[in-house]
Scaffold this motif. Sequence first.
Motif, PDB file in Angstrom:
ATOM      1  N   ASP A 579      -4.210   7.548  12.259  1.00  0.00           N
ATOM      2  CA  ASP A 579      -3.484   6.532  11.111  1.00  0.00           C
ATOM      3  C   ASP A 579      -1.632   7.575  11.681  1.00  0.00           C
ATOM      4  O   ASP A 579      -1.285   7.986  11.666  1.00  0.00           O
ATOM      5  N   TYR A 599      -2.699   2.435   9.563  1.00  0.00           N
ATOM      6  CA  TYR A 599      -3.884   2.898   9.116  1.00  0.00           C
ATOM      7  C   TYR A 599      -5.085   2.155   9.909  1.00  0.00           C
ATOM      8  O   TYR A 599      -4.196   0.971  10.900  1.00  0.00           O
ATOM      9  N   ARG A 600      -5.433   3.234  10.346  1.00  0.00           N
ATOM     10  CA  ARG A 600      -6.726   2.972  11.686  1.00  0.00           C
ATOM     11  C   ARG A 600      -6.192   1.895  12.672  1.00  0.00           C
ATOM     12  O   ARG A 600      -6.676   0.597  12.621  1.00  0.00           O
ATOM     13  N   ASN A 654      -1.154  11.052  10.585  1.00  0.00           N
ATOM     14  CA  ASN A 654      -1.633  10.669   9.105  1.00  0.00           C
ATOM     15  C   ASN A 654      -2.652  11.481   8.941  1.00  0.00           C
ATOM     16  O   ASN A 654      -3.881  10.389   8.834  1.00  0.00           O
ATOM     17  N   LYS A 656      -4.451  12.937   5.009  1.00  0.00           N
ATOM     18  CA  LYS A 656      -4.545  13.151   3.549  1.00  0.00           C
ATOM     19  C   LYS A 656      -4.840  14.202   3.128  1.00  0.00           C
ATOM     20  O   LYS A 656      -4.067  14.553   2.373  1.00  0.00           O
ATOM     21  N   SER A 765      -6.529  -2.148   8.776  1.00  0.00           N
ATOM     22  CA  SER A 765      -5.583  -1.104   9.127  1.00  0.00           C
ATOM     23  C   SER A 765      -5.210  -0.718   6.734  1.00  0.00           C
ATOM     24  O   SER A 765      -4.064  -1.348   6.313  1.00  0.00           O
ATOM     25  N   LEU A 767      -5.893   2.516   3.526  1.00  0.00           N
ATOM     26  CA  LEU A 767      -6.287   3.709   3.821  1.00  0.00           C
ATOM     27  C   LEU A 767      -7.442   3.661   2.794  1.00  0.00           C
ATOM     28  O   LEU A 767      -8.018   3.039   1.472  1.00  0.00           O
TER      29      LEU A 767
END
Length: 824
Positions: A579, A599-600, A654, A656, A765, A767
């Motif tokens: 991420d 993301y991803r 990133n 979480k 992409s 979350l």
Amino acid sequence: MTTSTILDELILPGFFYENLQQWTTDTDLPYPPPQREPNIYMVPQGIKPVLQRTAIEILAWGVRNLKSFQLASVTCPSLQVECGGEMIQSCVIRNAKKKPNFDINVLFMEVRLPREELYMPPIVLKVIDNRQFGRKPVVGQCTIRNLEEFRCMPVSLDRDTAEDLSDEISITPRDDVLIDIDDKEPLIPGQLTDGTTSSAIINLSSSRSSLHEEDFMDWWSKFYASTNDRCKCGTYLEKGLDTLQVYNTELEKVDDYGGLSDFCQTFKLYRGKSQDESEDPSVVGEFKGMFKIYPLPDDPSLPVPPRQFRQLPPNGMEECLVRVYVVQAIGLQPKDTNGKCDPYVKITLGKKSLSDHDNYIPCTLDPVFGKMFELTCTLPLDKDLKIMLYDYDLLSKDEKIGETVIDLENRFLSKHGSRCGLPQSYCLSGVNQWRDQLKPTQLLRQFCERRNYKLPFYKQDRILFRGHEFSLTDLEDAKPPNPHLGPPEERLALFVLCKQGLVPEHVETRPLYSPLQPDIEQGRLQLWVDLFPKSLGPPGPPFNIAPRKAKKFFLRCVIWNTSDVILDDVSITGEKMSDIYVKGWLLGHEEKQKTDVHYRSLGGEGNFNWRFIFPFNYLPAEQVCTINKKEHFWSLDKAETKMSPKLVIQIWDNDKFSFDDYLGSLELDLNRMVRPAKSPEKCKLETMDQMLSADRLVSLFEQKTMKGWWPCVGESNGEKILAGKVEMSLEIVSEQEQDERPAGQGRDEPNMNPHLEDPKRPETSFLWFSSPFKTMKYILWRRFKWVILALLILFFLLLFLGVFLYAFPNYAAMKLVSPFGHAK
């Protein structure tokens, strides 16, 4: 007995009986020499020193800073000089507070002194105050024991005969030009007679030929070029402009100038130990004067040498304008608990005082003042210029750090021209603009009159002086052209003056001492003083030595894409991914900015279209950023630090539910940047090796804008690896350009210059826990579609089987029993 026979006789009181011609009988001493009088014996010829007629010329210039004596001020002093049994007394100064100089300045004594310095008697100076009712107390005394420095050979009164030129050379031929100096004309074009300056010349001096010269060519460029600090002087040396002399000591201690006491020296007067212990036995005043000691012919009928003190300057009061340029201090003693001090400058001259209390410099031991103080004084009444540094304190009284005292009278009277240093060239404008009252031709004429030289002769682009010829080619050979130069005659005259051993344009370094610790240096202060007599007219414009002020710039950094970023995470499906987001800041600045998260990223690619905007203060001449911040949260003032403008870009992963993972970073010096690659395929880790080659580096401040791919460096097992590649564009804009071409941070409004579209990221992409539907669609369904279908079929089959097994026994029993069937 006369005073001439004192040194020929020996007085031995108390050893003999009166009229006794021999020693006592119980001694082995030799017979004594013959007596001249009772108890007075003749000194044998082999013992007494050889005497000769000697002349002592005394330049009694004046007395200074006399302290009160017996609770009364000294108002009518006179001087008494004693040497070798002779005594001479000067005239009386009628009012020392209004005019502390003697009306008759030259005194003459003829004494018989030993030829050998070892046997020379001292010169005793006594200052006597002539008071009412005939009282004449001695208020100060000085004993000069070493007279060797005052010995001289008589100088002839003939004019300089070293030149081979005939007297006809002073007659101007028709094809030559003789410069006639008119003192009533303005000294500098555009300068009015009342000292003001027209607006045209102000615009000329303040405006530069280009923006580049405005940013780099100032007095500090000249100063740093003189100290060989090429990092701060810019292109000053390449332009061939003037430098100045930076002395590491006071101007008075420079060997070439003899303490600036060639005209008169300062002799301190002492009172000695008195019966009253409360009275200060220290220095009670000063005598300004000089001595010339030379032999006279033994035969009094022979002519004596000419007097040595002649062509004396006027001994009246002189109104002067004083400009004190305080550059910087070095190595001050700390006065605060944090090991620093908050210095400011205070200057006193006579009864006048100037304090820069409001502009103290916080938290430093090496302050850069860059201040010019202008005062008026009357010489010799206000001769002592005292420059003090104080430490600013908010609650308590300000504490003196140290002080230094400059004798302006010595600088005014010295033949070395120390009242205003000579620059290397005569310029009418620019950073080396002429600032003296007299032009070089006037100064050269004045120099010749004082030294008894023949006047120089000007002929087209040449000058003839004392048998030597100088031309403009000797002066300006192999120098770049300078548009600020003045007329050729003035440049040639200045060139001749610079070869006469006069004080050049300079900065002196003076130690600071505190009255509480008079023998311990409290730091050093770099400065210089210009002294302008008002009788010569208004001086030139002062130098602007204000510290360089940083200009505000903005760095616009647009992060477009990333490529080949390390995949640091593993998804729930077992895929490697990251991420990705990018963080950036300017080194030394607290503000850090970061992009949104891509993301991803399954292949290391990231799309951002995100703008960073970093404001910073920059000194173009020194190529550094200035940062003002408090050292501690309890600090009252911000301290200024300087560092190179460096941009730091980092790539992060990133997370979480844990700390974000650092992947790699890129550090770029905006003054020495590596050229970017045009495509990610050409962007390699070896690109950063170009930083070792200066010819491949560029400055963003010169390029203004730059775009391309840069590699980010990571570390694995102690080795550098390629952690990713960043595509970004960098642009430097000034504060004015920021207002004219605004741009918002990120993709906020005003989204322009350039306009940033939302990044076109792949549908994968997102979350995962904030988008469950996308998670099912793009993560689970794509990878486990058949498994999910098989599980669904299996689920329904098992469900049907379970229902069947649950319902079949009941249904079979009902069929067999038939409880609700009809009776037969």
